[in-house]
Design a protein around this motif. Structure first.
Motif, short mmCIF file in Angstrom:
data_model
loop_
_atom_site.label_atom_id
_atom_site.label_comp_id
_atom_site.label_asym_id
_atom_site.label_seq_id
_atom_site.Cartn_x
_atom_site.Cartn_y
_atom_site.Cartn_z
N ILE A 34 0.86 -1.18 0.00
CA ILE A 34 0.00 0.00 0.00
C ILE A 34 0.90 1.23 0.00
O ILE A 34 1.77 1.37 0.85
N GLY A 35 0.69 2.14 -0.95
CA GLY A 35 1.53 3.31 -1.07
C GLY A 35 1.04 4.50 -0.26
O GLY A 35 -0.16 4.66 -0.03
N HIS A 36 1.98 5.30 0.18
CA HIS A 36 1.66 6.61 0.77
C HIS A 36 2.67 7.62 0.27
O HIS A 36 3.88 7.38 0.27
N ILE A 37 2.18 8.77 -0.17
CA ILE A 37 3.03 9.89 -0.58
C ILE A 37 2.55 11.13 0.16
O ILE A 37 1.36 11.43 0.17
N GLY A 38 3.48 11.85 0.77
CA GLY A 38 3.10 13.07 1.47
C GLY A 38 4.32 13.92 1.75
O GLY A 38 5.46 13.47 1.57
N PRO A 39 4.12 15.15 2.21
CA PRO A 39 5.24 16.04 2.50
C PRO A 39 5.87 15.74 3.86
O PRO A 39 5.62 16.44 4.84
N VAL A 40 6.68 14.71 3.93
CA VAL A 40 7.29 14.34 5.21
C VAL A 40 8.58 15.13 5.47
O VAL A 40 9.23 14.93 6.48
N SER A 41 8.93 16.01 4.54
CA SER A 41 10.01 16.96 4.76
C SER A 41 9.50 18.35 4.43
O SER A 41 8.48 18.50 3.75
N GLY A 42 10.20 19.38 4.90
CA GLY A 42 9.80 20.74 4.58
C GLY A 42 8.78 21.30 5.56
O GLY A 42 8.46 20.67 6.58
N PRO A 43 8.23 22.48 5.25
CA PRO A 43 7.35 23.18 6.20
C PRO A 43 6.02 22.49 6.48
O PRO A 43 5.35 22.82 7.45
N GLN A 44 5.61 21.54 5.63
CA GLN A 44 4.35 20.83 5.87
C GLN A 44 4.56 19.42 6.42
O GLN A 44 3.66 18.58 6.38
N ALA A 45 5.76 19.18 6.94
CA ALA A 45 6.10 17.83 7.41
C ALA A 45 5.18 17.33 8.53
O ALA A 45 4.96 16.13 8.65
N HIS A 46 4.62 18.25 9.33
CA HIS A 46 3.70 17.82 10.39
C HIS A 46 2.49 17.10 9.79
O HIS A 46 2.02 16.10 10.33
N PHE A 47 1.99 17.63 8.66
CA PHE A 47 0.89 16.97 7.97
C PHE A 47 1.32 15.61 7.43
O PHE A 47 0.65 14.60 7.63
N GLY A 48 2.43 15.61 6.69
CA GLY A 48 2.86 14.38 6.01
C GLY A 48 3.13 13.25 6.98
O GLY A 48 2.73 12.10 6.72
N LYS A 49 3.79 13.55 8.08
CA LYS A 49 4.11 12.51 9.06
C LYS A 49 2.85 11.99 9.75
O LYS A 49 2.71 10.79 10.00
N ASP A 50 1.94 12.90 10.06
CA ASP A 50 0.67 12.51 10.68
C ASP A 50 -0.10 11.55 9.77
O ASP A 50 -0.60 10.51 10.21
N ASP A 51 -0.17 11.89 8.49
CA ASP A 51 -0.90 11.05 7.54
C ASP A 51 -0.24 9.69 7.38
O ASP A 51 -0.92 8.65 7.34
N GLU A 52 1.08 9.71 7.27
CA GLU A 52 1.80 8.43 7.14
C GLU A 52 1.59 7.57 8.38
O GLU A 52 1.44 6.34 8.28
N ASN A 53 1.55 8.20 9.55
CA ASN A 53 1.26 7.46 10.78
C ASN A 53 -0.09 6.76 10.69
O ASN A 53 -0.25 5.63 11.15
N GLY A 54 -1.09 7.46 10.12
CA GLY A 54 -2.41 6.85 9.97
C GLY A 54 -2.38 5.62 9.09
O GLY A 54 -3.03 4.60 9.39
N VAL A 55 -1.62 5.70 8.00
CA VAL A 55 -1.48 4.54 7.11
C VAL A 55 -0.78 3.40 7.83
O VAL A 55 -1.21 2.24 7.76
N ARG A 56 0.30 3.71 8.52
CA ARG A 56 1.05 2.66 9.23
C ARG A 56 0.21 1.99 10.31
O ARG A 56 0.26 0.78 10.50
#
Length: 383
Positions: A34-56
Motif C-alpha cells: 500500500i503506497g503513501h506519498i506526502g510532505p514528510v520533509s519541509g514546512p508541511q512535514a507535520h501533515f505528512g508525518k501525521d498522515d503516514e502514521n495513519g497509514v502505518r
C-alpha cells in the motif's frame, strides 16, 4: 571424531529441513503493498508525518487481525515516499509506486500534488484515496481510480461564507490566497459564496506558499478597513500572517481559513499572537470527539505517536481500511478486480460512514468549524 562429524552432518540436514518448511510456510503468505506519498520533509512535514502514521497504524491493525484472500494469508506493507509538497516530486513518486506495483495508495495532502498525480495512478490502473486534498477539480475527470474520504472545498468554502455573513453578520472582508490549487480553490469558493450573500470583498490579494513576510499586503488591506481576512493557504503562512496582523494593530480583524491552516500546529507558528483568538477555520469531516470511533482511535494513536496528531491521520487510516475491505469482498488484490467493489463501498470507518458518488466523492460529507481557545483548537460547529 567420527561421532562429532556425524552429529554435525545430522545438524546440517535438520537445519536444511527446517529451512524448507519455513520457506513453504512463507510461500503461502502474500505481501500486498500500500503506497503513501506526502510532505514528510519541509514546512508541511507535520501533515505528512501525521498522515503516514495513519497509514502505518491501519496496516499494523490489519496484520494483527490477519486476513486471507484467495486462500492466502495476507501481509500488508507500506511503501512510503516524500513529495515535499511539490507537484513534480509528487508525480515522480506516484510513478515510482506504479513501478513497484502497489495494490493501492492512500495519499496526498496538497491538491496541487494530487491533481496531476491522479492521472499517473489512473494511467497505471491503481486506485488512490486522499484524506486531505480538497480541491473539487481532483474528481472532475470521473476516473474510477480517484477517491476522496473528506469534504471538498465547495463544502468548506460555503460553510465559512455562511458563518461570515449569517452568524457574524460581517459586511466587509479581504481575501488572500497562496496561488496554489488548494489555496486558490478554497478562496475562490469562499469569495463566490460570500458575494452571493451580499458581503463586499474589499481586497483580493495573493502571496505564495513559501512567503513569511506579509507586511506590505496587510498594510494595504488594513487601509480598506475589512472586518475579516480570509486566507487560502497553509498554517506555515497563516501563523506569520497572524503575528504581523498583531504588529499592525489589527487585533479586531477576524481570520478565516480552510483545513490547510486548521491544525493545532497553527498555535505554535502564531507564537502567542493575540490574533490567534480571532481565527475561525473549517475542516472536512467531524472533530475527533464527534467521529464514530474517534476518541478510542485517538487514544491508540497518541500511544503510538505521542504529540504528532494534526488532523488528517484518521482519514488516511480509513482509506487503508477501505482498500482492504474492497479487496476482501472482491477476493482479490488485483486493482482491475477490486476497483468495482471499492466504488460500491458501504463502510463504517473511524471517521464516518463512507459511501461514494460515481465520481469518487463522498456521499453526505460533514465539516467542522473551529476556533482556538487558550491556544487549543476547539470545535464550534459541526454538520
Amino acid at each position: 571424531m567420527e561421532i562429532s562429524r556425524k552429529l554435525f552432518v545430522a545438524a546440517v540436514v535438520a537445519g536444511i529441513g527446517s529451512i524448507g518448511v519455513s520457506s513453504g510456510a512463507l510461500a503461502q503468505e502474500q505481501v500486498i503493498k500500500i503506497g503513501h506519498i506526502g510532505p514528510v520533509s519541509g514546512p508541511q512535514a507535520h501533515f505528512g508525518k501525521d498522515d503516514e502514521n495513519g497509514v502505518r497504524m491501519a496496516i499494523e491493525d490489519l496484520n494483527a487481525k490477519g486476513m486471507e484472500i484467495g486462500g492466502k494469508k495476507i501481509k500488508f506493507e507500506i511503501v512510503a515516499e516524500d513529495d515535499g509538497a511539490d507537484p513534480k516530486q509528487g508525480t515522480a513518486a506516484s510513478q515510482k509506486l506504479c513501478d513497484q506495483k502497489v495494490a493501492g495508495a492512500v495519499t496526498f495532502v496538497n491538491s496541487g500534488v494530487a491533481i496531476p498525480s491522479s492521472k499517473v495512478f489512473h494511467d497505471c490502473g491503481i486506485p488512490m484515496i486522499t484524506g486531505a486534498a480538497t480541491n473539487p477539480d481532483l474528481t472532475k475527470p470521473g476516473w474510477d481510480t480517484t477517491y476522496r474520504v473528506i469534504a471538498n472545498d465547495n463544502a468548506l468554502g460555503a460553510a465559512l461564507a455562511n458563518y461570515t455573513a449569517k452568524t457574524l453578520g460581517l459586511k466587509q472582508v479581504a481575501v488572500v490566497d497562496d496561488r496554489t490549487p488548494y489555496g486558490q480553490g478554497i478562496a475562490s469558493v469562499y469569495k463566490r459564496d460570500l458575494e452571493k450573500l451580499g458581503v463586499k470583498v474589499v481586497a483580493n490579494e495573493f502571496t505564495n506558499d513559501k512567503a513569511t513576510d506579509f507586511m506590505a499586503i496587510l498594510t494595504s488591506i488594513k487601509a480598506k478597513k475589512p472586518q475579516a481576512i480570509f486566507y487560502g493557504g497553509m498554517y506555515g503562512q497563516a501563523g506569520p500572517m497572524l503575528r504581523q496582523m498583531a504588529q499592525l494593530g489589527m487585533n479586531d480583524v477576524k481570520m478565516f481559513g480552510g483545513d490547510g491552516m486548521c491544525v493545532p500546529e497553527l498555535a505554535k507558528v502564531a507564537a502567542g499572537a493575540k490574533t490567534l483568538e480571532n481565527v475561525v477555520c473549517a475542516d472536512g469531516g467531524s472533530s475527533i470527539e464527534k467521529m464514530p470511533g474517534g476518541i478510542e482511535w485517538k487514544k491508540r494513536y497518541d500511544e503510538k505517536y505521542p504529540g504528532q496528531f494534526q488532523v488528517y491521520s484518521p482519514y488516511f487510516y480509513d482509506g487503508v481500511m477501505l482498500l482492504a475491505d474492497a479487496m476482501k469482498r472482491a477476493n482479490s488484490w488485483d486493482p482491475k478486480v477490486y476497483i468495482p467493489f471499492l466504488q460500491k463501498s458501504d463502510y463504517q470507518g473511524v471517521t464516518s460512514h463512507i459511501r461514494f458518488e460515481a465520481n469518487g466523492e463522498m456521499k453526505d460529507p460533514t465539516y467542522t468549524l473551529s476556533k482556538f481557545v487558550d491556544g487549543k483548537k476547539t470545535a464550534i460547529d459541526v454538520k
